[in-house]
Design a protein around this motif. Structure first.
Motif, short mmCIF file in Angstrom:
data_model
loop_
_atom_site.label_atom_id
_atom_site.label_comp_id
_atom_site.label_asym_id
_atom_site.label_seq_id
_atom_site.Cartn_x
_atom_site.Cartn_y
_atom_site.Cartn_z
N TRP A 78 9.32 1.33 -13.82
CA TRP A 78 8.41 0.37 -14.43
C TRP A 78 7.56 1.01 -15.51
O TRP A 78 7.31 0.40 -16.56
CB TRP A 78 7.53 -0.29 -13.37
CG TRP A 78 8.26 -1.38 -12.67
CD1 TRP A 78 8.81 -1.33 -11.42
CD2 TRP A 78 8.59 -2.66 -13.19
NE1 TRP A 78 9.44 -2.51 -11.14
CE2 TRP A 78 9.32 -3.35 -12.21
CE3 TRP A 78 8.33 -3.31 -14.39
CZ2 TRP A 78 9.79 -4.64 -12.40
CZ3 TRP A 78 8.80 -4.58 -14.58
CH2 TRP A 78 9.51 -5.24 -13.59
N ARG A 128 8.02 3.27 -9.53
CA ARG A 128 6.93 3.54 -10.48
C ARG A 128 7.48 4.12 -11.77
O ARG A 128 7.11 3.70 -12.86
CB ARG A 128 5.91 4.50 -9.89
CG ARG A 128 4.78 4.77 -10.90
CD ARG A 128 3.95 5.96 -10.57
NE ARG A 128 3.10 5.74 -9.43
CZ ARG A 128 2.29 6.68 -8.94
NH1 ARG A 128 2.23 7.87 -9.47
NH2 ARG A 128 1.54 6.42 -7.89
N VAL A 172 6.71 -4.77 -5.37
CA VAL A 172 7.50 -3.56 -5.12
C VAL A 172 7.41 -3.14 -3.65
O VAL A 172 8.38 -2.65 -3.07
CB VAL A 172 7.03 -2.41 -6.05
CG1 VAL A 172 7.60 -1.07 -5.62
CG2 VAL A 172 7.43 -2.72 -7.47
N THR A 173 6.26 -3.34 -3.02
CA THR A 173 6.07 -2.88 -1.64
C THR A 173 6.32 -3.97 -0.60
O THR A 173 6.20 -3.71 0.59
CB THR A 173 4.64 -2.32 -1.45
OG1 THR A 173 3.69 -3.35 -1.75
CG2 THR A 173 4.41 -1.12 -2.33
N MET A 217 0.15 1.88 -13.89
CA MET A 217 1.30 2.07 -13.01
C MET A 217 0.97 2.92 -11.79
O MET A 217 1.75 2.99 -10.86
CB MET A 217 2.48 2.69 -13.78
CG MET A 217 3.13 1.74 -14.76
SD MET A 217 3.80 0.24 -13.96
CE MET A 217 2.47 -0.92 -14.12
N HIS A 218 -0.21 3.52 -11.76
CA HIS A 218 -0.61 4.25 -10.55
C HIS A 218 -0.90 3.29 -9.39
O HIS A 218 -1.03 3.73 -8.26
CB HIS A 218 -1.81 5.15 -10.84
CG HIS A 218 -1.42 6.39 -11.58
ND1 HIS A 218 -0.78 7.44 -10.97
CD2 HIS A 218 -1.54 6.73 -12.88
CE1 HIS A 218 -0.54 8.38 -11.86
NE2 HIS A 218 -0.98 7.96 -13.03
N ALA A 219 -0.98 1.99 -9.69
CA ALA A 219 -1.12 0.99 -8.63
C ALA A 219 0.18 0.88 -7.83
O ALA A 219 0.16 0.51 -6.66
CB ALA A 219 -1.48 -0.37 -9.22
N VAL A 220 1.29 1.22 -8.46
CA VAL A 220 2.60 1.18 -7.79
C VAL A 220 2.80 2.52 -7.08
O VAL A 220 2.52 3.57 -7.64
CB VAL A 220 3.73 0.94 -8.83
CG1 VAL A 220 5.09 0.95 -8.17
CG2 VAL A 220 3.48 -0.36 -9.57
N PRO A 221 3.26 2.51 -5.84
CA PRO A 221 3.48 3.76 -5.11
C PRO A 221 4.42 4.70 -5.87
O PRO A 221 5.35 4.26 -6.54
CB PRO A 221 4.12 3.32 -3.79
CG PRO A 221 3.77 1.89 -3.64
CD PRO A 221 3.63 1.34 -5.02
N ARG A 256 2.58 -4.21 -7.72
CA ARG A 256 2.53 -3.38 -6.51
C ARG A 256 2.94 -4.21 -5.29
O ARG A 256 3.74 -3.77 -4.46
CB ARG A 256 1.14 -2.81 -6.29
CG ARG A 256 1.03 -2.02 -5.00
CD ARG A 256 -0.41 -1.62 -4.69
NE ARG A 256 -0.50 -1.02 -3.39
CZ ARG A 256 -0.34 0.28 -3.14
NH1 ARG A 256 -0.08 1.11 -4.12
NH2 ARG A 256 -0.44 0.74 -1.92
N ALA A 279 -0.82 -5.44 -12.67
CA ALA A 279 -0.42 -4.27 -11.88
C ALA A 279 -0.53 -4.51 -10.37
O ALA A 279 0.38 -4.13 -9.62
CB ALA A 279 -1.23 -3.04 -12.30
N PRO A 280 -1.60 -5.14 -9.87
CA PRO A 280 -1.64 -5.41 -8.42
C PRO A 280 -0.50 -6.31 -7.94
O PRO A 280 0.05 -6.11 -6.86
CB PRO A 280 -3.01 -6.09 -8.22
CG PRO A 280 -3.83 -5.62 -9.37
CD PRO A 280 -2.87 -5.50 -10.52
#
Length: 90
Positions: free
Chosen positions: A32, A29, A66-67, A20-24, A63, A59-60
């Motif tokens: 999720w 974050r 989400v972004t 989940m560190h892939a998500v800002p 991300r 995860a990518p």
């Protein structure tokens, strides 16, 4: 007699949180991470491994979703309505 839901394996929780560190950082974050970790409860070790690998692989894509510019909403828009729907309709 109550049945207790088995806790997930430490490695599965750690890997899911790391993915989940892939998500800002921010509410997305946190949401999720909580949701994906909660899905581990009650699963056997093999199912936890499959779930964790799926989270790591996707995860990518999460991300990107989400972004995405068409996904980004202002924090004020995410707040639930203050009045029930009936009050707005009549």
């Amino acid at each position: 007699m109550s049945t207790r839901t088995p806790s997930p394996a430490w490695w599965s929780v750690a890997a899911t949180r790391a993915a989940m560190h892939a998500v800002p950082a921010g509410p997305a974050r946190t949401r999720w991470r909580r949701e994906l970790v909660s899905e581990l409860y009650g699963l056997g070790l093999a199912a936890q491994a499959r779930h964790t690998v799926g989270v790591l692989v996707r995860a990518p894509a999460l991300r990107a979703a989400v972004t995405s510019r068409d996904r980004v909403v202002e924090p004020a828009e995410e707040v639930a309505m203050s009045k029930p729907m009936k009050c707005h309709m009549g």
